[in-house]
Design a protein around this motif. Structure first.
Motif, mmCIF file in Angstrom:
data_model
loop_
_atom_site.group_PDB
_atom_site.id
_atom_site.type_symbol
_atom_site.label_atom_id
_atom_site.label_comp_id
_atom_site.label_asym_id
_atom_site.label_seq_id
_atom_site.Cartn_x
_atom_site.Cartn_y
_atom_site.Cartn_z
ATOM 1 N N ILE A 1 0.833 -1.210 0.000
ATOM 2 C CA ILE A 1 0.000 0.000 0.000
ATOM 3 C C ILE A 1 0.866 1.257 0.000
ATOM 4 O O ILE A 1 0.602 2.220 -0.734
ATOM 5 N N ARG A 2 1.923 1.268 0.795
ATOM 6 C CA ARG A 2 2.783 2.447 0.881
ATOM 7 C C ARG A 2 3.447 2.749 -0.463
ATOM 8 O O ARG A 2 3.496 3.902 -0.902
ATOM 9 N N TYR A 3 3.979 1.718 -1.103
ATOM 10 C CA TYR A 3 4.635 1.943 -2.393
ATOM 11 C C TYR A 3 3.635 2.408 -3.443
ATOM 12 O O TYR A 3 3.912 3.338 -4.211
ATOM 13 N N ALA A 4 2.474 1.752 -3.495
ATOM 14 C CA ALA A 4 1.471 2.123 -4.500
ATOM 15 C C ALA A 4 1.011 3.562 -4.298
ATOM 16 O O ALA A 4 0.922 4.352 -5.255
ATOM 17 N N THR A 5 0.726 3.930 -3.046
ATOM 18 C CA THR A 5 0.250 5.276 -2.741
ATOM 19 C C THR A 5 1.347 6.312 -2.950
ATOM 20 O O THR A 5 1.113 7.386 -3.526
ATOM 21 N N GLY A 6 2.561 5.987 -2.500
ATOM 22 C CA GLY A 6 3.675 6.922 -2.639
ATOM 23 C C GLY A 6 4.064 7.170 -4.080
ATOM 24 O O GLY A 6 4.315 8.308 -4.493
ATOM 25 N N CYS A 7 4.112 6.107 -4.880
ATOM 26 C CA CYS A 7 4.474 6.253 -6.294
ATOM 27 C C CYS A 7 3.405 7.027 -7.053
ATOM 28 O O CYS A 7 3.714 7.851 -7.924
ATOM 29 N N SER A 8 2.142 6.772 -6.724
ATOM 30 C CA SER A 8 1.048 7.503 -7.361
ATOM 31 C C SER A 8 1.144 8.993 -7.035
ATOM 32 O O SER A 8 0.950 9.855 -7.909
ATOM 33 N N ALA A 9 1.469 9.323 -5.777
ATOM 34 C CA ALA A 9 1.620 10.723 -5.370
ATOM 35 C C ALA A 9 2.792 11.366 -6.106
ATOM 36 O O ALA A 9 2.706 12.516 -6.558
ATOM 37 N N SER A 10 3.887 10.621 -6.243
ATOM 38 C CA SER A 10 5.046 11.144 -6.973
ATOM 39 C C SER A 10 4.672 11.449 -8.418
ATOM 40 O O SER A 10 5.072 12.483 -8.969
ATOM 41 N N LYS A 11 3.893 10.566 -9.039
ATOM 42 C CA LYS A 11 3.459 10.772 -10.420
ATOM 43 C C LYS A 11 2.689 12.086 -10.581
ATOM 44 O O LYS A 11 2.887 12.830 -11.549
ATOM 45 N N VAL A 12 1.813 12.370 -9.648
ATOM 46 C CA VAL A 12 0.963 13.562 -9.749
ATOM 47 C C VAL A 12 1.788 14.850 -9.732
ATOM 48 O O VAL A 12 1.370 15.867 -10.283
ATOM 49 N N THR A 13 2.986 14.803 -9.151
ATOM 50 C CA THR A 13 3.825 16.003 -9.087
ATOM 51 C C THR A 13 4.571 16.261 -10.402
ATOM 52 O O THR A 13 5.204 17.309 -10.551
ATOM 53 N N LYS A 14 4.521 15.316 -11.347
ATOM 54 C CA LYS A 14 5.257 15.450 -12.609
ATOM 55 C C LYS A 14 4.347 16.018 -13.704
ATOM 56 O O LYS A 14 3.131 15.838 -13.673
ATOM 57 N N SER A 15 4.955 16.629 -14.706
ATOM 58 C CA SER A 15 4.171 17.282 -15.754
ATOM 59 C C SER A 15 3.746 16.332 -16.864
ATOM 60 O O SER A 15 2.770 16.590 -17.562
ATOM 61 N N ASP A 16 4.479 15.204 -17.045
ATOM 62 C CA ASP A 16 4.106 14.282 -18.125
ATOM 63 C C ASP A 16 3.144 13.217 -17.606
ATOM 64 O O ASP A 16 2.609 13.322 -16.509
ATOM 65 N N CYS A 17 2.935 12.157 -18.418
ATOM 66 C CA CYS A 17 1.883 11.171 -18.095
ATOM 67 C C CYS A 17 2.415 9.871 -17.502
ATOM 68 O O CYS A 17 1.622 9.003 -17.131
ATOM 69 N N THR A 18 3.730 9.711 -17.398
ATOM 70 C CA THR A 18 4.275 8.435 -16.934
ATOM 71 C C THR A 18 5.319 8.562 -15.828
ATOM 72 O O THR A 18 5.535 7.606 -15.086
ATOM 73 N N SER A 19 5.981 9.712 -15.700
ATOM 74 C CA SER A 19 7.125 9.821 -14.795
ATOM 75 C C SER A 19 6.720 9.740 -13.319
ATOM 76 O O SER A 19 5.679 10.266 -12.911
ATOM 77 N N PHE A 20 7.570 9.100 -12.537
ATOM 78 C CA PHE A 20 7.467 9.094 -11.082
ATOM 79 C C PHE A 20 8.839 8.716 -10.554
ATOM 80 O O PHE A 20 9.684 8.218 -11.295
ATOM 81 N N ASP A 21 9.068 8.945 -9.266
ATOM 82 C CA ASP A 21 10.372 8.700 -8.677
ATOM 83 C C ASP A 21 10.209 7.783 -7.464
ATOM 84 O O ASP A 21 9.508 8.141 -6.506
ATOM 85 N N ILE A 22 10.835 6.616 -7.502
ATOM 86 C CA ILE A 22 10.693 5.643 -6.420
ATOM 87 C C ILE A 22 11.249 6.194 -5.113
ATOM 88 O O ILE A 22 10.649 6.031 -4.040
ATOM 89 N N HIS A 23 12.396 6.862 -5.171
ATOM 90 C CA HIS A 23 12.987 7.414 -3.947
ATOM 91 C C HIS A 23 12.107 8.515 -3.359
ATOM 92 O O HIS A 23 11.953 8.615 -2.132
ATOM 93 N N GLU A 24 11.516 9.332 -4.231
ATOM 94 C CA GLU A 24 10.587 10.353 -3.752
ATOM 95 C C GLU A 24 9.382 9.681 -3.094
ATOM 96 O O GLU A 24 8.905 10.127 -2.039
ATOM 97 N N ALA A 25 8.896 8.599 -3.708
ATOM 98 C CA ALA A 25 7.764 7.864 -3.152
ATOM 99 C C ALA A 25 8.085 7.336 -1.758
ATOM 100 O O ALA A 25 7.256 7.420 -0.838
ATOM 101 N N GLU A 26 9.277 6.794 -1.592
ATOM 102 C CA GLU A 26 9.692 6.285 -0.275
ATOM 103 C C GLU A 26 9.761 7.414 0.744
ATOM 104 O O GLU A 26 9.477 7.214 1.932
ATOM 105 N N GLY A 27 10.126 8.614 0.277
ATOM 106 C CA GLY A 27 10.150 9.776 1.161
ATOM 107 C C GLY A 27 8.767 10.194 1.631
ATOM 108 O O GLY A 27 8.630 10.888 2.648
ATOM 109 N N PHE A 28 7.727 9.773 0.904
ATOM 110 C CA PHE A 28 6.343 10.084 1.284
ATOM 111 C C PHE A 28 5.790 9.116 2.327
ATOM 112 O O PHE A 28 4.695 9.348 2.867
ATOM 113 N N PHE A 29 6.486 8.014 2.597
ATOM 114 C CA PHE A 29 5.925 6.942 3.438
ATOM 115 C C PHE A 29 5.404 7.467 4.779
ATOM 116 O O PHE A 29 4.326 7.058 5.233
#
Length: 315
Positions: free
Chosen positions: A271-299
């Motif tokens: 759940i944490r990875y799915a939610t964190g990665c989805s949140a990271s995606k929303v901060t990007k301007s394109d349609c696919t980019s996300f950052d795993i390390h940023e997602a982990e920082g959201f945990f």
């Protein structure tokens, strides 16, 4: 191996507009980019970033084949896409402005898939998929692609005994529930359509779904999600972030969710990875980019409530 199945693929044309997008006004384009489109292909991109072995299945149009191949190559997508002669892969136009109020999408319908190409997909599944694999069918159906054809794919996957996930809507989602697949991720409105003839409370209806389907996720957009697996039910609140483009966020959620399942992670980590990665995606301007390390920082900013008689906050 995880197989993603995109029956109605797309090329995303991302248009960035100066200022705020306004009706009855000349909106000036600042930049135009092309990106990967189609839910299943987005999921493949996420799995690849997590270094999970995967292959994208589905269909692709002949007329703009080279453009799509170039995008797939840039995104490092391993694929077996069957070419529809005389057809063009559809475009999804995604408009993003400087207001940070989310994106606007306008999408084409897609091309008609021939019976021959449908059969090629069925044959591939029959020959290649094993009980140790996972498969995810995601996105809309092509024009005139019948529910019977979709069910034929599901039946073949069932016959193989593999894990089956579906990110579908409408009648296709209903068919997935009837087939008792292993994972679904409707949004709140799609879930309410499933429960249209039931008088029980929304949360109780989600629990009922989980008696037939191993993993049920109901997306609430920026308000988070419900996640149910067996007797475990969680209400998940995402981190508060500055939104730029929410297109593809749900696909990133699905990809990260499946990636962590494939790694054997416990459900709360999934759940944490799915939610964190989805949140990271929303901060990007394109349609696919996300950052795993940023997602982990959201945990630490993700709140998970375990629901039940003794409801409590896990973190």
């Amino acid at each position: 191996m995880i197989y993603t199945i995109t029956l109605n693929p797309a090329i995303d044309r991302l248009i960035k507009v100066r200022g705020s997008l306004t009706k009855k006004k000349t909106n000036r384009v600042n930049n135009t980019e092309f990106d990967l489109g189609g839910k299943g292909l987005h999921v493949s991109h996420v799995l690849t970033k997590f270094r999970i072995e995967n292959q994208a299945l589905g269909f692709i149009g002949e007329n703009n084949l080279e453009q799509m191949k170039k995008i797939l190559e840039i995104k490092e997508i391993n694929h077996q896409l069957f070419v529809e002669k005389g057809a063009s892969t559809r475009e999804c136009i995604v408009i993003v402005d400087d207001s940070h109020n989310g994106s606007m999408m306008v999408t084409e319908d897609g091309f008609h898939v021939s019976d021959e190409n449908h059969q090629l997909l069925i044959d591939f599944i029959q020959q290649q998929v094993t009980s140790k694999d996972m498969a995810i069918i995601a996105g809309s159906l092509p024009p005139d692609y019948t529910l019977q054809k979709l069910k034929e794919i599901m039946r073949m996957l069932k016959k193989k005994g593999c894990f089956i996930g579906c990110d579908l809507s409408g009648e296709a989602l209903t068919a997935a529930v009837e087939m008792e697949v292993d994972f679904i991720k409707p949004n709140q409105f799609e879930a309410e359509e499933l429960f249209a003839n039931q008088e029980s409370h929304f949360v109780d209806n989600i629990r009922k779904l989980a008696k037939k389907i191993a993993y049920v996720v109901v997306s609430l957009g920026k308000d988070g999600s419900y996640v149910v697996h067996g007797e475990e039910m969680y209400r998940v609140l995402p981190p508060q972030i500055k939104e730029r483009n929410d297109t593809g966020a749900g696909d990133v959620f699905v990809g990260a969710f499946l990636a962590q399942l494939a790694k054997g992670a416990d459900l709360q980590t999934v759940i944490r990875y799915a939610t964190g990665c989805s949140a990271s995606k929303v901060t990007k301007s394109d349609c696919t980019s996300f950052d795993i390390h940023e997602a982990e920082g959201f945990f630490n900013e993700i709140t998970i409530f375990q629901m039940g008689e003794n409801q409590h906050v896990i973190s």
